[in-house]
Design an enzyme around this catalytic site. Structure first.
Site, short mmCIF file in Angstrom:
data_model
loop_
_atom_site.label_atom_id
_atom_site.label_comp_id
_atom_site.label_asym_id
_atom_site.label_seq_id
_atom_site.Cartn_x
_atom_site.Cartn_y
_atom_site.Cartn_z
N HIS A 1 0.88 -1.22 -0.12
CA HIS A 1 -0.04 -0.23 -0.11
C HIS A 1 0.77 1.19 0.05
CE1 HIS A 1 -2.69 3.08 1.76
NE2 HIS A 1 -3.63 1.94 1.49
N ASP B 1 3.50 -4.27 8.27
CA ASP B 1 2.19 -3.63 8.22
C ASP B 1 1.05 -4.65 8.23
OD1 ASP B 1 -0.07 -2.44 7.26
OD2 ASP B 1 0.54 -1.53 5.30
N GLN C 1 -4.14 -4.99 7.03
CA GLN C 1 -5.16 -6.04 6.48
C GLN C 1 -5.00 -7.58 6.96
OE1 GLN C 1 -7.43 -5.35 4.48
NE2 GLN C 1 -6.75 -3.52 3.58
N LYS D 1 -10.33 -0.62 10.32
CA LYS D 1 -10.41 -1.88 9.42
C LYS D 1 -10.89 -3.21 10.42
CE LYS D 1 -7.06 -0.50 6.47
NZ LYS D 1 -7.84 -0.19 5.22
N CYS E 1 -4.83 2.29 -3.93
CA CYS E 1 -3.51 2.74 -3.04
C CYS E 1 -2.26 1.78 -3.17
CB CYS E 1 -4.04 3.19 -1.70
SG CYS E 1 -5.27 4.33 -1.31
N1 PMP Z 1 -1.51 -0.86 4.71
C1 PMP Z 1 -2.38 -1.57 4.05
C2 PMP Z 1 -2.12 -2.95 3.71
C3 PMP Z 1 -3.62 -0.93 3.81
O1 PMP Z 1 -4.67 -1.70 3.22
C4 PMP Z 1 -4.07 0.18 4.24
C5 PMP Z 1 -5.55 0.76 4.06
N2 PMP Z 1 -6.07 0.49 2.93
C6 PMP Z 1 -3.28 1.06 4.98
C7 PMP Z 1 -1.94 0.44 5.18
C8 PMP Z 1 -3.34 2.34 5.59
O2 PMP Z 1 -4.30 2.46 6.31
P1 PMP Z 1 -4.99 3.79 6.84
O3 PMP Z 1 -5.48 4.51 5.71
O4 PMP Z 1 -6.06 3.29 7.97
O5 PMP Z 1 -3.92 4.41 7.60
#
Ligand code: PMP
Length: 426
Positions: free
Chosen positions: A140, A217, A220, A243, A383
């Site tokens: 991401h 990270d 997910q 999430k 993203c």
């Molecule tokens: N890492 C991953 C793998 C994600 O899927 C996301 C959110 N789509 C993020 C980081 C960022 O999360 P947030 O927007 O809640 O900061």
């Protein structure tokens, strides 16, 4: 194995796994109302953000209504009560991810802020010109851009582990790039764009042998499977509350105590100090050193309630439930001509996130027809633009499952695919 969760969770062994997603929907007010088109809401966008169960909404409302004051300040009952609840949530998070101590849990806004905290605080202290950092093409943007900024500022080099045609990390490339001696490897446990589950424990061991720290990270993964930072062996872990059934505006950075202790503050101001004079300031100990200003108090308490909900179901059961939904959906989509599925075939390495494209139909058009059918999915680059580039796609449609989904939702997904193909004459 079916669990006996505490009220108000409704479980029954009528779904594909240890509990019924259909029955759990009763815990989520968002499913009470039909969509604009008068359809049942089929929510397949947990990877973007999850709906909230009543238990979390009520915990949030109760915190604001009856237990709200600023924390760590007041010498009066209400503030002590709020502080105890806030710190209780920190303990719950520590338990949820297997952290050796709640002092290693830093409340932040979201996974993005957690990663930025490490990039600013650890990165700007520990990186020198010519050093290397390693991330992957599967990430991401939240796990790419902070490292791009950091390495550009410091004069360090950022490298990316390549991905295979079926969306896994290329382990040979990983080994080769670790041999270049990066100071840190930052990678997702589960890809939000493809659903790939990376073997983070094995990778952490490889990275440590090569002398690199590891940031996982878990945005997910934490909502969908058991997480244990001791079992993974990593050094930092980031997650977002929103999430995993929790409120937005609250997230977690976990870091090994000795690393956090050695890191300077990220933001400065109130709460993160012990003493301030006109000449300077003495900083507080961790985790408070990293929590400048008034935190998201009720939201942290709400996250604690979300963890209680997940714990009652059992994260092994959540994972098993989604695995069965994945298998069913993957197979059903595979039977429809004109559907291209991305990511690994193997349910052991694929979470409940399915990215796909329909021949000749733009993913935004797919999502629009889906919406008409009451099926909420995400269409776009998720993203994760480098992933799209890797497969030479502008975008994909992404269906992501969670505990309130069931086989009826898988059927709704495949029905929506057929309806889309019909609309576009496929
Ligand atoms: N890492 C991953 C793998 C994600 O899927 C996301 C959110 N789509 C993020 C980081 C960022 O999360 P947030 O927007 O809640 O900061």
């Amino acid at each position: 194995m079916a669990v006996e969760p505490a009220s108000p969770i409704t479980t029954r062994t009528i779904g594909p796994g240890a509990f019924s997603g259909t029955a759990l929907r009763g815990d989520f007010p968002v499913f009470d109302a039909p969509t604009r088109q008068g359809k049942r809401l089929v929510y397949l966008d947990a990877a973007a953000s999850s709906p909230k169960p009543r238990a979390v909404i009520e915990a949030l409302a109760d915190a604001y209504a009856h237990h709200y004051a600023n924390v760590h300040r007041g010498i009066y009952e209400l503030s002590e009560d709020a502080t105890a609840r806030f710190e209780g949530a920190r303990r719950r998070v520590a338990g949820f991810i297997g952290a050796p101590s709640e002092r290693e849990i830093v409340f932040v806004r979201n996974a993005t802020e957690a990663i930025n905290l490490v990039a600013y605080s650890w990165g700007r202290t520990n990186l020198s010109p010519g050093d290397r950092l390693l991330t992957t093409q599967l990430e991401h943007h939240a796990n790419i851009v902070p490292w791009q900024q950091l390495t550009a500022e410091v004069g360090a080099t950022l490298e990316y582990v390549a991905i295979t045609d079926d969306g896994r990390l290329d382990m040979d490339d990983l080994a080769a790039k670790l041999a270049n001696g990066p100071k840190l490897l930052a990678l997702a446990q589960v890809s939000n764009a493809l659903g790939t589950i990376n073997p983070v424990a094995e990778i952490t061991e490889m990275a440590h042998r090569a002398g690199a720290l590891v940031l996982v990270d878990a945005a997910q993964s934490a909502p969908h499977m058991p997480i244990d930072v001791r079992q993974i062996g990593c050094d930092f872990l980031a997650l977002s509350g929103h999430k995993m059934l929790g409120p937005s505006g609250i997230g977690i950075l976990w870091g090994r105590r000795e690393l956090l202790d050695a890191m300077p503050p990220f933001m400065t101001g109130g709460s993160m100090i012990i003493r301030v004079t006109l000449e300077g300031a003495e900083f507080n100990e961790v985790p408070y050193r990293f929590e400048a200003g008034t935190p998201a108090i009720a939201e942290a308490i709400g996250l604690g309630a979300a963890i209680d909900y997940l714990d009652a179901l059992g994260m092994d059961n959540v994972r098993e439930h989604e695995r069965l939904l994945f298998e069913r959906a993957w197979a059903a989509l595979g039977e429809i001509p004109g559907v291209r599925r991305l990511g690994p075939d193997d349910p052991d390495t694929h979470a409940g996130v399915i990215s796909f494209v329909l021949d000749g139909i733009h993913p935004h058009d797919v999502a629009t027809v889906f919406d008409h059918e009451g099926v909420a999915v995400r269409a776009g680059h998720h993203c994760a633009m480098p992933v799209m580039t890797r497969y030479d796609l502008p975008a994909t449609t992404r269906a992501s499952f969670y505990l309130y989904n069931d086989t009826d939702d898988v059927d709704a997904l495949t029905d929506a695919v057929r309806a889309t193909q019909q609309v576009f004459g496929g």
